[in-house]
Write a protein that holds these residues in place. Structure first.
Motif, PDB file in Angstrom:
ATOM      1  N   GLU A 151      75.082  87.078  61.352  1.00  0.00           N
ATOM      2  CA  GLU A 151      73.879  86.972  60.692  1.00  0.00           C
ATOM      3  C   GLU A 151      73.671  85.548  60.594  1.00  0.00           C
ATOM      4  OE1 GLU A 151      74.011  89.649  57.368  1.00  0.00           O
ATOM      5  OE2 GLU A 151      73.252  91.257  58.488  1.00  0.00           O
TER       6      GLU A 151
ATOM      7  N   ASN B 237      70.607  83.345  61.873  1.00  0.00           N
ATOM      8  CA  ASN B 237      69.605  82.377  60.908  1.00  0.00           C
ATOM      9  C   ASN B 237      69.743  80.833  61.224  1.00  0.00           C
ATOM     10  OD1 ASN B 237      68.761  84.439  59.325  1.00  0.00           O
ATOM     11  ND2 ASN B 237      70.479  84.626  57.945  1.00  0.00           N
TER      12      ASN B 237
ATOM     13  N   PRO C 248      65.850  80.641  63.191  1.00  0.00           N
ATOM     14  CA  PRO C 248      65.281  81.250  61.953  1.00  0.00           C
ATOM     15  C   PRO C 248      64.033  82.370  61.939  1.00  0.00           C
ATOM     16  CG  PRO C 248      65.421  78.876  61.894  1.00  0.00           C
ATOM     17  CD  PRO C 248      65.706  79.324  63.157  1.00  0.00           C
ATOM     18  N   SER C 249      63.005  81.893  63.096  1.00  0.00           N
ATOM     19  CA  SER C 249      61.913  82.678  63.332  1.00  0.00           C
ATOM     20  C   SER C 249      62.369  84.149  63.860  1.00  0.00           C
ATOM     21  CB  SER C 249      60.817  82.146  64.149  1.00  0.00           C
ATOM     22  OG  SER C 249      61.613  81.903  65.320  1.00  0.00           O
TER      23      SER C 249
ATOM     24  N   ALA D 231      65.251  85.805  63.429  1.00  0.00           N
ATOM     25  CA  ALA D 231      66.064  86.375  62.108  1.00  0.00           C
ATOM     26  C   ALA D 231      65.046  86.743  61.455  1.00  0.00           C
ATOM     27  CB  ALA D 231      66.895  85.464  61.459  1.00  0.00           C
ATOM     28  N   GLU D 232      64.040  86.149  60.972  1.00  0.00           N
ATOM     29  CA  GLU D 232      62.886  86.460  60.073  1.00  0.00           C
ATOM     30  C   GLU D 232      62.065  87.864  60.685  1.00  0.00           C
ATOM     31  OE1 GLU D 232      60.702  86.658  56.588  1.00  0.00           O
ATOM     32  OE2 GLU D 232      62.454  85.388  57.083  1.00  0.00           O
ATOM     33  N   THR D 233      61.800  87.910  61.998  1.00  0.00           N
ATOM     34  CA  THR D 233      60.898  88.837  62.784  1.00  0.00           C
ATOM     35  C   THR D 233      62.136  90.280  62.665  1.00  0.00           C
ATOM     36  OG1 THR D 233      60.076  87.283  64.074  1.00  0.00           O
ATOM     37  CG2 THR D 233      60.167  89.627  64.770  1.00  0.00           C
TER      38      THR D 233
ATOM     39  N   GLN E 191      64.109  90.929  60.471  1.00  0.00           N
ATOM     40  CA  GLN E 191      64.239  91.629  59.144  1.00  0.00           C
ATOM     41  C   GLN E 191      62.999  92.439  58.661  1.00  0.00           C
ATOM     42  OE1 GLN E 191      64.957  88.319  56.605  1.00  0.00           O
ATOM     43  NE2 GLN E 191      67.297  88.183  57.165  1.00  0.00           N
ATOM     44  N   HIS E 192      61.970  91.834  59.227  1.00  0.00           N
ATOM     45  CA  HIS E 192      60.736  92.675  58.955  1.00  0.00           C
ATOM     46  C   HIS E 192      60.099  93.361  59.953  1.00  0.00           C
ATOM     47  CE1 HIS E 192      60.245  90.274  55.335  1.00  0.00           C
ATOM     48  NE2 HIS E 192      60.444  89.245  55.788  1.00  0.00           N
TER      49      HIS E 192
ATOM     50  N   ARG F   8      60.348  96.602  46.645  1.00  0.00           N
ATOM     51  CA  ARG F   8      60.892  96.089  48.028  1.00  0.00           C
ATOM     52  C   ARG F   8      61.841  96.915  48.496  1.00  0.00           C
ATOM     53  NH1 ARG F   8      64.411  92.908  50.115  1.00  0.00           N
ATOM     54  NH2 ARG F   8      65.718  92.587  48.458  1.00  0.00           N
TER      55      ARG F   8
ATOM     56  N   SER G 257      66.871  95.931  53.032  1.00  0.00           N
ATOM     57  CA  SER G 257      67.210  95.702  54.546  1.00  0.00           C
ATOM     58  C   SER G 257      68.369  96.673  54.954  1.00  0.00           C
ATOM     59  CB  SER G 257      67.620  94.189  54.967  1.00  0.00           C
ATOM     60  OG  SER G 257      69.057  93.969  54.397  1.00  0.00           O
TER      61      SER G 257
END
Length: 125
Positions: free
Chosen positions: A15, A19, A23-24, A26-28, A30-31, A105, A108
């Motif tokens: 992970e 990251n 990073p983009s 990883a963010e994608t 996660q969401h 929230r 994850s």
């Protein structure tokens, strides 16, 4: 089956590496849960019901035979049918609902797995 300490460490390292490298992405990832949601069956059912009701109103408008009333019923039926199709194809709000008092929230995947691990470990002691 629970993960060993070594396996957990490898996952954490992967992970962190993801990251650091992208990073983009990883963010994608996660969401991705909230963006890949399918429309709910309740919305699909309501949309189908509105579509059928709209088509029924259009048919009644054609059967009435009065010029002004027929046109008004046709427009109303078409609007209701379009509303039904729109309802079927939209996903509603992007935020998941608060189910079972878990908080506003959503956790994850890794957080949920960690919580399960802690509960199992505490239960065995």
């Amino acid at each position: 089956m629970a993960l060993s300490e070594r396996e957990q460490q490898v996952l954490r390292d992967l992970e962190e590496q993801l990251n650091d490298e992208d990073p983009s992405l990883a963010e994608t990832m996660q969401h991705a849960d909230s963006t890949l949601r399918r429309p709910s069956p309740r919305r699909i059912g309501a949309g189908v019901a509105l579509l059928l009701a709209g088509l029924t109103v259009v048919i009644v408008g054609v059967a009435v035979g009065n010029d002004v009333v027929s046109i008004l019923l046709g427009v109303l039926g078409f609007a209701v049918a379009v509303w039904g199709v729109t309802l079927m194809l939209t996903r509603g709000s992007g935020e998941p609902r608060d189910v079972g008092g878990r908080g506003s929230r959503r956790a994850s995947f890794m957080e949920r797995q960690s919580e399960r691990w802690d509960r199992r470990r505490d239960g065995q002691n």
